[in-house]
Design an enzyme around this catalytic site. Structure first.
Site, PDB file in Angstrom:
ATOM      1  N   ASP A   1      29.264  78.454  77.528  1.00  0.00           N
ATOM      2  CA  ASP A   1      28.909  77.056  77.251  1.00  0.00           C
ATOM      3  C   ASP A   1      28.895  76.404  78.639  1.00  0.00           C
ATOM      4  O   ASP A   1      28.715  77.108  79.650  1.00  0.00           O
ATOM      5  CB  ASP A   1      29.930  76.397  76.308  1.00  0.00           C
ATOM      6  CG  ASP A   1      29.469  75.027  75.798  1.00  0.00           C
ATOM      7  OD1 ASP A   1      28.626  74.985  74.899  1.00  0.00           O
ATOM      8  OD2 ASP A   1      29.941  73.988  76.329  1.00  0.00           O
TER       9      ASP A   1
ATOM     10  N   LYS B   1      35.515  77.446  68.921  1.00  0.00           N
ATOM     11  CA  LYS B   1      35.145  77.017  70.265  1.00  0.00           C
ATOM     12  C   LYS B   1      36.394  77.097  71.125  1.00  0.00           C
ATOM     13  O   LYS B   1      37.517  77.037  70.609  1.00  0.00           O
ATOM     14  CB  LYS B   1      34.613  75.576  70.247  1.00  0.00           C
ATOM     15  CG  LYS B   1      33.746  75.230  71.429  1.00  0.00           C
ATOM     16  CD  LYS B   1      32.313  75.730  71.271  1.00  0.00           C
ATOM     17  CE  LYS B   1      31.539  75.505  72.549  1.00  0.00           C
ATOM     18  NZ  LYS B   1      30.097  75.760  72.383  1.00  0.00           N
TER      19      LYS B   1
END
Ligand code: NDP
Length: 448
Positions: free
Chosen positions: A169, A129
């Site tokens: 995201d 991430k």
């Protein structure tokens, strides 16, 4: 026989000690490793190989300066992150988040969750991430572009089709992916489509990727309800957020016969008893980039409640699609008292530990994000597959693949929970499926 619960407790204490102040990361680790006690009892060699300790330590963490110039010519400085957590199953894969709250603890919690989520999909992808504390809200296209270019100027040396494949995201959608890919292509002089996913279908993106996380949540919800002999038909639903995941969760819930009566943003809640009008919501959010409070100017019968808690709106089904820890124990109690019977998480870790306990004690069908929102990354993997074969699939075909994947994710979590003596416990099911799939190659690869 070693005391496995004590071993797990020791591992958790070490994680807290070694990663001070990273509260979201601690929370994510605790939730996963506490459910692994029965796995370690059944497979003691995972403890001998110290698989849990190794999984809790990212393989690589990159933190960098992102300087850029705003429209007034002022120099701005943000911080960029990429945490490459685990590559046992394939190249690192996971989104980028641009939001002022981003710091290492958030990136690590998201990266840690991503390892297990990606494993649950059954696709060959590792977990990562990244993101930045940059706030795109209120910034011009030119400012967002300059920020993305600066961000990629450092990130490009760490990513690639066989290394690490970022996606979107919170705060990172098709516009940002476009600027990021443009800069990647310019710096490397290579058109490597499969280095980023969530691209526009006009230049290598998969159809259905934009819709995939939200659609997948609705499919997972449908599977959970079917497992109880119910369906979404006629159910009143509440969906928090009004971003990418929320909009397409609402779309598919409506198609499957449910009625979404409320959505939100960080300023307030829209309650529309007649059902949220999706065309209006898309126009406001996707086309005009406005706030949801403007919805009531178009639908006079809807109500806008600034600063309200969306979980106070009565519903049969709740679908948190905004952010972490948005649903606490009090909100969960309120939902249960109002008759809520199913919860599927579009967001990552939106329900805090007290909230999860309330749902589980009340027998609510509770689908954790790791399983319920895995449709997004699954379709990203389908995008990589299409890029690798220079192919482009139709919308219908890709959506059918997504539906099959969500069905299979549900089946594996459901059956694993039964196998381990906790029927209906999707948290346990998802964590165990994800962990064992990552643990096996880690054992095979030796100590690396
Ligand atoms: P977007 O940026 O498109 O939308 C985020 C939405 O959540 C906005 O409505 C935003 O409101 C709201 N929100 C964000 N932060 C807060 C906050 N602190 N309090 C209240 N509301 C907030 O993001 P996505 O829809 O892509 O992501 C939503 C969630 O889904 C995240 O948890 C993400 O990690 C998760 N997810 C996303 C995937 C994807 O494919 N995009 C895949 C899997 C999970 P506002 O505009 O006011 O900030």
């Amino acid at each position: 026989m070693p005391n496995v619960a004590a071993q797990i407790e020791r591992i958790y204490r070490d994680v807290v000690h070694r990663n001070p102040g990273e509260l979201e990361f601690h929370q994510a680790v605790k939730e996963v490793i506490e459910s692994l006690v029965p796995v370690l009892r059944k497979h003691p060699h995972y403890a001998e190989h110290r698989i849990i300790e190794r999984i809790c330590e990212p393989e690589r963490q990159i933190i960098f300066r992102v300087p850029w110039q705003d429209d007034a010519g002022q120099v701005q400085i943000n911080r960029g992150f990429r945490v490459q957590f685990n590559s046992a199953l394939g190249p690192y894969k996971g989104g980028l988040r641009f939001h002022p709250s981003v710091y290492l603890g958030i990136v690590k919690f998201l990266g840690f969750e991503q390892i297990f989520k990606n494993a649950v999909t059954g696709m060959p992808i590792g977990g990562a991430k990244g993101g930045s504390d940059f706030d795109p809200k209120g910034r011009s296209d030119g400012e967002v572009m300059r920020f993305c270019q600066s961000f990629m100027t450092e990130l490009h040396r760490h990513i690639g089709e066989y290394t690490d494949v970022p996606a979107g995201d919170i705060g990172v959608g098709a516009r940002e992916i476009g600027y990021l890919f443009g800069q990647y292509k310019r710096l490397t002089n290579r058109y490597e489509s499969a280095t980023l996913t969530g691209k526009s279908p006009t230049w290598g993106g998969a159809l259905v990727r934009r819709e995939a996380t939200g659609y997948g949540v609705a499919f997972f919800l449908d599977e959970m309800l079917q497992a109880r002999g119910e369906s979404l038909d006629g159910k009143t639903c509440v969906v928090s957020g009004s971003g990418n995941v929320a909009v397409y969760a609402i779309e598919k819930i409506h198609e499957l016969g449910g009625k979404v009566v409320a959505c939100s943003d960080s300023d307030g809640v829209i309650h529309h008893k007649a059902g949220i009008d999706l065309d209006t919501l898309k126009q406001l959010k996707e086309v005009e980039r406005r706030r949801i409070k403007d919805y009531v100017d178009i639908h006079r019968d809807a109500e806008y409640h600034p600063g309200a808690c969306i979980w106070h709106v009565p519903c049969d089904v709740a679908v948190p699609c905004a952010t972490q820890n948005e649903l606490d124990g009090e909100a969960a109690k309120r939902l249960v008292a109002n008759g809520c019977r199913a919860v599927a998480e579009g967001a990552n870790m939106p329900t805090n530990p007290e909230g999860i306990k309330v749902f589980q004690d009340a027998g609510v069908a509770y689908g954790p994000g790791k399983a319920a929102n895995a449709g997004g990354v699954s379709t990203s993997a389908l995008e990589m597959q299409q890029n690798a074969s220079r192919d482009a699939w139709s919308f219908d075909f890709t959506e059918r693949r997504l539906r099959e994947i969500m069905k299979e994710i549900h089946r594996s979590c459901y059956e694993t929970a039964e196998e381990y003596g906790s029927p209906g416990n999707y948290v346990l099911g998802a964590n165990i499926v994800g962990f064992t799939r990552v643990a096996e190659p880690m054992v095979a690869f030796g100590v690396i």
